[in-house]
Design a protein around this motif. Structure first.
Motif, PDB file in Angstrom:
ATOM      1  N   PRO A  94       0.843  -1.195   0.000  1.00 32.23           N
ATOM      2  CA  PRO A  94       0.000   0.000   0.000  1.00 32.23           C
ATOM      3  C   PRO A  94       0.886   1.255   0.000  1.00 32.23           C
ATOM      4  O   PRO A  94       1.972   1.249   0.585  1.00 32.23           O
ATOM      5  N   VAL A  95       0.419   2.307  -0.660  1.00 29.34           N
ATOM      6  CA  VAL A  95       1.181   3.558  -0.733  1.00 29.34           C
ATOM      7  C   VAL A  95       0.244   4.719  -0.410  1.00 29.34           C
ATOM      8  O   VAL A  95      -0.849   4.815  -0.970  1.00 29.34           O
ATOM      9  N   PHE A  96       0.692   5.584   0.506  1.00 27.35           N
ATOM     10  CA  PHE A  96      -0.047   6.815   0.798  1.00 27.35           C
ATOM     11  C   PHE A  96       0.401   7.887  -0.192  1.00 27.35           C
ATOM     12  O   PHE A  96       1.559   7.894  -0.624  1.00 27.35           O
ATOM     13  N   PRO A  97      -0.490   8.826  -0.556  1.00 30.74           N
ATOM     14  CA  PRO A  97      -0.107   9.895  -1.493  1.00 30.74           C
ATOM     15  C   PRO A  97       1.070  10.729  -0.974  1.00 30.74           C
ATOM     16  O   PRO A  97       1.863  11.237  -1.738  1.00 30.74           O
ATOM     17  N   SER A  98       1.176  10.849   0.343  1.00 25.12           N
ATOM     18  CA  SER A  98       2.270  11.599   0.953  1.00 25.12           C
ATOM     19  C   SER A  98       2.743  10.830   2.183  1.00 25.12           C
ATOM     20  O   SER A  98       1.930  10.233   2.888  1.00 25.12           O
ATOM     21  N   SER A  99       4.053  10.852   2.437  1.00 24.39           N
ATOM     22  CA  SER A  99       4.557  10.109   3.598  1.00 24.39           C
ATOM     23  C   SER A  99       4.426  10.910   4.890  1.00 24.39           C
ATOM     24  O   SER A  99       4.521  10.357   5.976  1.00 24.39           O
ATOM     25  N   VAL A 100       4.229  12.236   4.753  1.00 25.17           N
ATOM     26  CA  VAL A 100       4.036  13.088   5.934  1.00 25.17           C
ATOM     27  C   VAL A 100       2.876  14.049   5.668  1.00 25.17           C
ATOM     28  O   VAL A 100       2.802  14.657   4.610  1.00 25.17           O
ATOM     29  N   LEU A 101       1.972  14.140   6.631  1.00 29.57           N
ATOM     30  CA  LEU A 101       0.860  15.098   6.567  1.00 29.57           C
ATOM     31  C   LEU A 101       0.918  15.967   7.814  1.00 29.57           C
ATOM     32  O   LEU A 101       1.281  15.477   8.889  1.00 29.57           O
ATOM     33  N   GLU A 102       0.531  17.209   7.681  1.00 28.65           N
ATOM     34  CA  GLU A 102       0.471  18.082   8.841  1.00 28.65           C
ATOM     35  C   GLU A 102      -0.964  18.559   9.033  1.00 28.65           C
ATOM     36  O   GLU A 102      -1.597  19.004   8.084  1.00 28.65           O
ATOM     37  N   THR A 112     -12.706  14.438  18.009  1.00 29.01           N
ATOM     38  CA  THR A 112     -13.162  14.841  16.689  1.00 29.01           C
ATOM     39  C   THR A 112     -12.382  14.148  15.579  1.00 29.01           C
ATOM     40  O   THR A 112     -11.297  13.612  15.814  1.00 29.01           O
ATOM     41  N   GLN A 113     -12.939  14.216  14.369  1.00 26.55           N
ATOM     42  CA  GLN A 113     -12.242  13.695  13.191  1.00 26.55           C
ATOM     43  C   GLN A 113     -11.119  14.668  12.826  1.00 26.55           C
ATOM     44  O   GLN A 113     -11.333  15.871  12.764  1.00 26.55           O
ATOM     45  N   ILE A 114      -9.924  14.124  12.558  1.00 25.90           N
ATOM     46  CA  ILE A 114      -8.783  14.973  12.201  1.00 25.90           C
ATOM     47  C   ILE A 114      -8.553  14.935  10.691  1.00 25.90           C
ATOM     48  O   ILE A 114      -8.481  15.971  10.036  1.00 25.90           O
ATOM     49  N   VAL A 115      -8.431  13.742  10.130  1.00 25.29           N
ATOM     50  CA  VAL A 115      -8.145  13.619   8.697  1.00 25.29           C
ATOM     51  C   VAL A 115      -8.508  12.210   8.234  1.00 25.29           C
ATOM     52  O   VAL A 115      -8.449  11.268   9.020  1.00 25.29           O
ATOM     53  N   GLN A 116      -8.907  12.106   6.974  1.00 26.33           N
ATOM     54  CA  GLN A 116      -9.120  10.782   6.397  1.00 26.33           C
ATOM     55  C   GLN A 116      -7.894  10.433   5.567  1.00 26.33           C
ATOM     56  O   GLN A 116      -7.509  11.161   4.651  1.00 26.33           O
ATOM     57  N   LEU A 117      -7.283   9.320   5.893  1.00 25.43           N
ATOM     58  CA  LEU A 117      -6.114   8.835   5.163  1.00 25.43           C
ATOM     59  C   LEU A 117      -6.562   7.798   4.153  1.00 25.43           C
ATOM     60  O   LEU A 117      -7.445   6.986   4.435  1.00 25.43           O
ATOM     61  N   LYS A 118      -5.950   7.826   2.979  1.00 23.50           N
ATOM     62  CA  LYS A 118      -6.347   6.887   1.930  1.00 23.50           C
ATOM     63  C   LYS A 118      -5.082   6.388   1.246  1.00 23.50           C
ATOM     64  O   LYS A 118      -4.361   7.167   0.631  1.00 23.50           O
ATOM     65  N   ALA A 119      -4.822   5.108   1.385  1.00 20.28           N
ATOM     66  CA  ALA A 119      -3.684   4.489   0.697  1.00 20.28           C
ATOM     67  C   ALA A 119      -4.185   3.798  -0.559  1.00 20.28           C
ATOM     68  O   ALA A 119      -5.368   3.478  -0.683  1.00 20.28           O
ATOM     69  N   GLN A 120      -3.278   3.574  -1.482  1.00 21.81           N
ATOM     70  CA  GLN A 120      -3.596   2.905  -2.745  1.00 21.81           C
ATOM     71  C   GLN A 120      -2.768   1.636  -2.838  1.00 21.81           C
ATOM     72  O   GLN A 120      -1.594   1.631  -2.497  1.00 21.81           O
ATOM     73  N   ASP A 121      -3.385   0.553  -3.287  1.00 22.56           N
ATOM     74  CA  ASP A 121      -2.665  -0.705  -3.499  1.00 22.56           C
ATOM     75  C   ASP A 121      -3.020  -1.190  -4.901  1.00 22.56           C
ATOM     76  O   ASP A 121      -4.188  -1.343  -5.224  1.00 22.56           O
ATOM     77  N   THR A 124      -5.082  -6.667  -6.803  1.00 20.61           N
ATOM     78  CA  THR A 124      -6.526  -6.862  -6.850  1.00 20.61           C
ATOM     79  C   THR A 124      -6.948  -7.868  -5.789  1.00 20.61           C
ATOM     80  O   THR A 124      -6.120  -8.553  -5.193  1.00 20.61           O
ATOM     81  N   GLY A 125      -8.252  -7.970  -5.572  1.00 17.83           N
ATOM     82  CA  GLY A 125      -8.785  -8.950  -4.623  1.00 17.83           C
ATOM     83  C   GLY A 125      -8.266  -8.698  -3.222  1.00 17.83           C
ATOM     84  O   GLY A 125      -8.012  -7.565  -2.833  1.00 17.83           O
ATOM     85  N   ARG A 126      -8.095  -9.779  -2.473  1.00 20.71           N
ATOM     86  CA  ARG A 126      -7.671  -9.618  -1.077  1.00 20.71           C
ATOM     87  C   ARG A 126      -6.277  -9.013  -0.967  1.00 20.71           C
ATOM     88  O   ARG A 126      -5.931  -8.401   0.034  1.00 20.71           O
ATOM     89  N   ASN A 127      -5.438  -9.160  -2.006  1.00 20.96           N
ATOM     90  CA  ASN A 127      -4.102  -8.558  -1.987  1.00 20.96           C
ATOM     91  C   ASN A 127      -4.167  -7.032  -2.003  1.00 20.96           C
ATOM     92  O   ASN A 127      -3.193  -6.371  -1.678  1.00 20.96           O
ATOM     93  N   GLY A 128      -5.306  -6.478  -2.411  1.00 22.37           N
ATOM     94  CA  GLY A 128      -5.468  -5.032  -2.436  1.00 22.37           C
ATOM     95  C   GLY A 128      -6.445  -4.522  -1.395  1.00 22.37           C
ATOM     96  O   GLY A 128      -6.734  -3.326  -1.343  1.00 22.37           O
TER      97      GLY A 128
END
Length: 193
Positions: A94-102, A112-121, A124-128
């Motif tokens: 999995p890869v995040f769009p940025s390795s550091v967020l502020e 409270t909610q701070i941020v939604q993180l979204k990684a990409q893999d 396909t299937g369970r491997n993703g």
């Protein structure tokens, strides 16, 4: 015959399955149908099936027929179907769009909610399929929804009494086979006065 699924990256000449007959005379084995892509070869006297080249995941499962023929009379034979499946290898972490967020968080804010993180893999299937977690010891101050990747504070912060900056290391982990892979992102949370 339905041998165990093969990994997609195996080399040519890898053993797949051994076809056996119960017959008093020697037989010759051959692949007679389902051979369009040419992924498999069979040893004519032993009945051992091996791969003949690299396997392309999108072509599987493959079904083919093996014929055992009496070595002295071609009119006497029997056939059996073989089904071969291929496992999708876990090729990508999995890869995040940025390795550091502020992110900034005002003091005395309720949980409270701070941020939604979204990684990409790119698997396909369970491997993703990804789940999220917090790696370092800030679990008492922060939590992450393991499915959505939303990072939350769990309490309010006092700017004068507590640290004014937290580095929360978040990971995304796939459900890969044979091993799970992870990607990381550091969220720097600055408490504001």
């Amino acid at each position: 015959y339905h041998p165990a699924p093969l990994p997609e990256n195996i080399p040519a000449e890898t053993f797949v399955v051994e076809i056996r007959t119960f017959y008093k005379l020697p037989v010759n084995y051959s692949i007679v149908s389902g051979y369009e892509k040419g992924y498999f070869i069979i040893h004519s006297s032993s009945g051992i099936v091996r791969t003949s080249k690299n396997l392309e995941l999108e072509d599987f499962p493959v079904n083919f027929k093996v014929r055992a023929t009496d070595s002295s009379n071609a009119a006497i034979f029997n056939e059996v179907e073989v089904t071969v499946e291929v496992m999708d290898e876990n090729n990508f972490p999995p890869v995040f769009p940025s390795s550091v967020l502020e992110e900034r968080l005002p003091e005395n804010s309720p949980a409270t909610q701070i941020v939604q993180l979204k990684a990409q893999d790119n698997d396909t299937g369970r491997n993703g399929f990804l789940t999220y977690g917090i790696l370092n010891g800030h679990e008492l101050k922060f939590r992450i929804n393991e499915t959505t990747g939303i990072l939350y504070s769990t309490a309010s912060f006092d700017y004068e009494e507590e640290p004014t900056e937290y580095q929360v290391v978040v990971y995304a982990e796939d459900d890969g086979i044979p091993e799970k892979k992870r990607g990381y992102c550091t969220v720097v949370i600055k408490i504001t006065d």
